[in-house]
Design an enzyme around this catalytic site. Structure first.
Site, PDB file in Angstrom:
ATOM      1  N   LYS A  78     -28.329 119.979 -25.433  1.00  0.00           N
ATOM      2  CA  LYS A  78     -27.194 120.314 -26.303  1.00  0.00           C
ATOM      3  C   LYS A  78     -27.654 120.282 -27.756  1.00  0.00           C
ATOM      4  CE  LYS A  78     -22.367 118.848 -27.076  1.00  0.00           C
ATOM      5  NZ  LYS A  78     -21.344 117.829 -26.709  1.00  0.00           N
ATOM      6  N   SER A  98     -17.039 119.828 -24.925  1.00  0.00           N
ATOM      7  CA  SER A  98     -17.787 120.609 -25.887  1.00  0.00           C
ATOM      8  C   SER A  98     -19.192 120.996 -25.440  1.00  0.00           C
ATOM      9  CB  SER A  98     -17.911 119.821 -27.193  1.00  0.00           C
ATOM     10  OG  SER A  98     -18.691 118.650 -26.979  1.00  0.00           O
ATOM     11  N   SER A 113     -16.625 115.431 -22.987  1.00  0.00           N
ATOM     12  CA  SER A 113     -17.456 116.625 -23.197  1.00  0.00           C
ATOM     13  C   SER A 113     -18.620 116.828 -22.240  1.00  0.00           C
ATOM     14  CB  SER A 113     -18.007 116.638 -24.620  1.00  0.00           C
ATOM     15  OG  SER A 113     -17.015 117.113 -25.476  1.00  0.00           O
TER      16      SER A 113
HETATM   17  N1  GLN Z   1     -12.510 117.567 -26.289  1.00  0.00           N
HETATM   18  C1  GLN Z   1     -12.571 116.315 -26.963  1.00  0.00           C
HETATM   19  C2  GLN Z   1     -12.534 116.561 -28.445  1.00  0.00           C
HETATM   20  O1  GLN Z   1     -12.326 117.646 -28.831  1.00  0.00           O
HETATM   21  C3  GLN Z   1     -13.797 115.566 -26.563  1.00  0.00           C
HETATM   22  C4  GLN Z   1     -15.017 116.100 -27.156  1.00  0.00           C
HETATM   23  C5  GLN Z   1     -16.253 115.332 -26.799  1.00  0.00           C
HETATM   24  O2  GLN Z   1     -16.275 114.575 -25.835  1.00  0.00           O
HETATM   25  N2  GLN Z   1     -17.261 115.501 -27.622  1.00  0.00           N
HETATM   26  O3  GLN Z   1     -12.697 115.693 -29.245  1.00  0.00           O
END
Ligand code: GLN
Length: 485
Positions: free
Chosen positions: A78, A153, A177
């Site tokens: 990532k 994400s 995420s």
């Molecule tokens: N979808 C969640 C957010 O927007 C979690 C994102 C993540 O785990 N980095 O914060």
């Protein structure tokens, strides 16, 4: 070789001289050439460096030198983890030209294990989002249906593994995420216990929640990669100094006597009936394997999303203050004075979701509101943690859906932040409590999209979670390859 080979298969064959790391890499590169234009999971691919790495591994094997547990395994990273000499953009314009001067600890460990790094994957900007649509650079597609989101994400990592463009990938998980995109793409995703995997070299989003973990084709590979990346690191002050268990040996395949809890609060209105059916079906499988299942209650679950959207933005607003256009990152060319330089650099560099989080966080931390929001949210976080503490007195693992619905269509929620935030309703609490959480496929919707189940365990009991997941995987056949066209 077949692209459905696991990381374990690949490493075993490379070590046994039955397959060269170069041949493995070649077949993944060919697949990338063919499908990456469609899936768009990578922000950068590192073909040349990967070829050198693979050749060096083969030379060492030929000379009879020992090679590591991930010998020749092509892995994608990532784009919020530093890989020396490569751009680390976090899919943000503000870091568009930032080249990492060092390797994150996880990258060093992967290299030492002889994994082959094939590229950096797309993500929601600064890991804020659930669909990867918040990337400043490109739209990643779900390999099961290219009109759908891959989740987020870490959507690029999940899609790359699902489409077999890499044998495995790393992602980061702050509120879901890793697990939510794993569920959307039909692969295994593991968020380890907070403190188990070093965050050194991971660009910080919400430091008290962030953890790095693997995306893999099956549970055994998740154990294998966790083995490599877990362990104490003096460079991360929150890294816990305790012996790392032998995760792959923990996969006995037996769940006899395992006590599984089903929290009432996770089977509620808004849960897609197909998801509910698949998850409850998995419960029957666990019972047939000798586990006992009981209902439990995690009463503060309903506050989790609200608390997360105070705490995570608060931490983010502090962490993102460093992008000021002075030390690194985008610097506006239009500023007339220093203050304007800060303002314009940030205005031009950050996307709208990141700006929204910075505003939310700055507000929650401001002198007049700190007690009402930030402090209150911290207290509720403790209540959420205590819910888990008492639940884990009765049960060994907690089983829930990973996400309320299968992957939704691109564009469906991008204009509605609240709807997007609700994608993580089942994954957020696990981060609040710092627990290990794993998502794995447990079925498909009538539209052919994967459905994920989540298993959570006590802190540092990844072995229990992985073994439960492995047993279920052995008893079912949901590890499948999407038909790309
Ligand atoms: N979808 C969640 C957010 O927007 C979690 C994102 C993540 O785990 N980095 O914060």
């Amino acid at each position: 070789m077949s692209v459905t080979w696991t990381a374990r298969n690949i490493a075993d064959h490379v070590r046994a001289k039955k397959l060269s790391a170069q041949a493995v890499l070649q077949s993944f590169l060919e697949r990338q050439e063919k499908w990456e234009p469609k899936i768009q999971s990578f922000l950068v691919r590192t073909r040349d460096q990967a070829l050198v790495q693979a050749r060096q591994i083969d030379e060492r094997v030929t000379r009879g030198e020992p090679v590591g547990p991930l010998a020749g395994v092509p892995i994608a990273i990532k784009d919020n983890m530093c890989v020396q000499g490569l751009k680390t953009t976090c899919a943000s314009k503000i870091l568009e030209s930032f080249v990492a001067p060092y390797d994150a600890t996880v990258i060093r460990r992967l290299r030492e294990a002889d994994a082959v790094l094939v590229g950096k994957t797309n993500m929601d900007e600064f890991a804020m989002g659930s669909s990867t649509e918040n990337s400043a650079f490109q739209t990643t597609r779900n390999p099961w249906n290219t009109d759908c989101i891959p989740g987020g994400s870490s959507g690029g990592s999940a899609a790359a593994v699902a489409a077999r463009l890499a044998a495995a990938a790393l992602g980061s998980d702050t509120g879901g995420s890793i697990r939510q995109p794993a569920a959307c793409c039909g692969v295994v995703g593991l968020k380890p216990t907070y403190g188990l995997v070093s965050r050194y070299g991971l660009v910080a989003f919400a430091s008290s929640l962030d953890q790095i973990g693997p995306f893999t084709w099956n549970v055994g590979d998740a154990a294998l990669i966790l083995q490599v990346i877990a362990g104490h690191d003096p460079l991360d002050s929150t890294s816990v100094d305790r012996p790392v268990p032998h995760y792959t040996n923990a996969l006995t395949g037996s769940v006899k006597g395992l006590r599984i809890g089903l929290p009432d609060e996770y089977f509620v209105k808004g849960l897609d009936p197909e998801v509910e059916r698949a998850v409850l079906e998995s419960v029957r499988v666990f019972e047939s394997l000798g586990a006992t299942v009981q209902k439990i209650s995690l009463p503060h679950t309903e506050y989790a999303v609200a608390v997360y959207y105070i705490l995570a933005p608060s931490e983010a607003s502090a962490n993102l203050a460093r992008y000021d256009g002075v030390r690194y990152g985008h610097r506006s060319g239009n500023a007339k004075n220093l203050l304007e330089q800060y303002e314009l650099s940030r205005q031009e560099g950050f996307g709208s979701e990141v700006k929204r989080r910075i505003m939310l966080g700055t507000y929650a931390l401001s002198a007049g509101y700190y007690d009402a929001y930030y402090l209150k949210a911290q207290k509720v976080r403790t209540l959420i943690q205590r819910d888990f503490d008492s639940a884990f007195k009765q049960v060994d693992v907690i089983l829930t859906p990973t996400a309320p619905t299968p992957a939704f269509r691109l564009g469906e929620k991008s204009g509605d932040p609240l709807q997007m935030y609700l994608s993580d309703i089942f994954t957020i609490s696990c981060n609040m409590a710092g627990l290990p959480g794993l998502s794995m496929p447990c079925g498909f919707s009538s539209a052919g999209l994967p459905i994920g189940l989540q298993l959570m365990g006590r802190p540092f009991e990844e072995e229990t979670v992985l073994n439960a997941a492995h047993s279920y995987e052995q008893a079912t056949s949901w590890v499948r390859e999407p038909t790309l066209s």
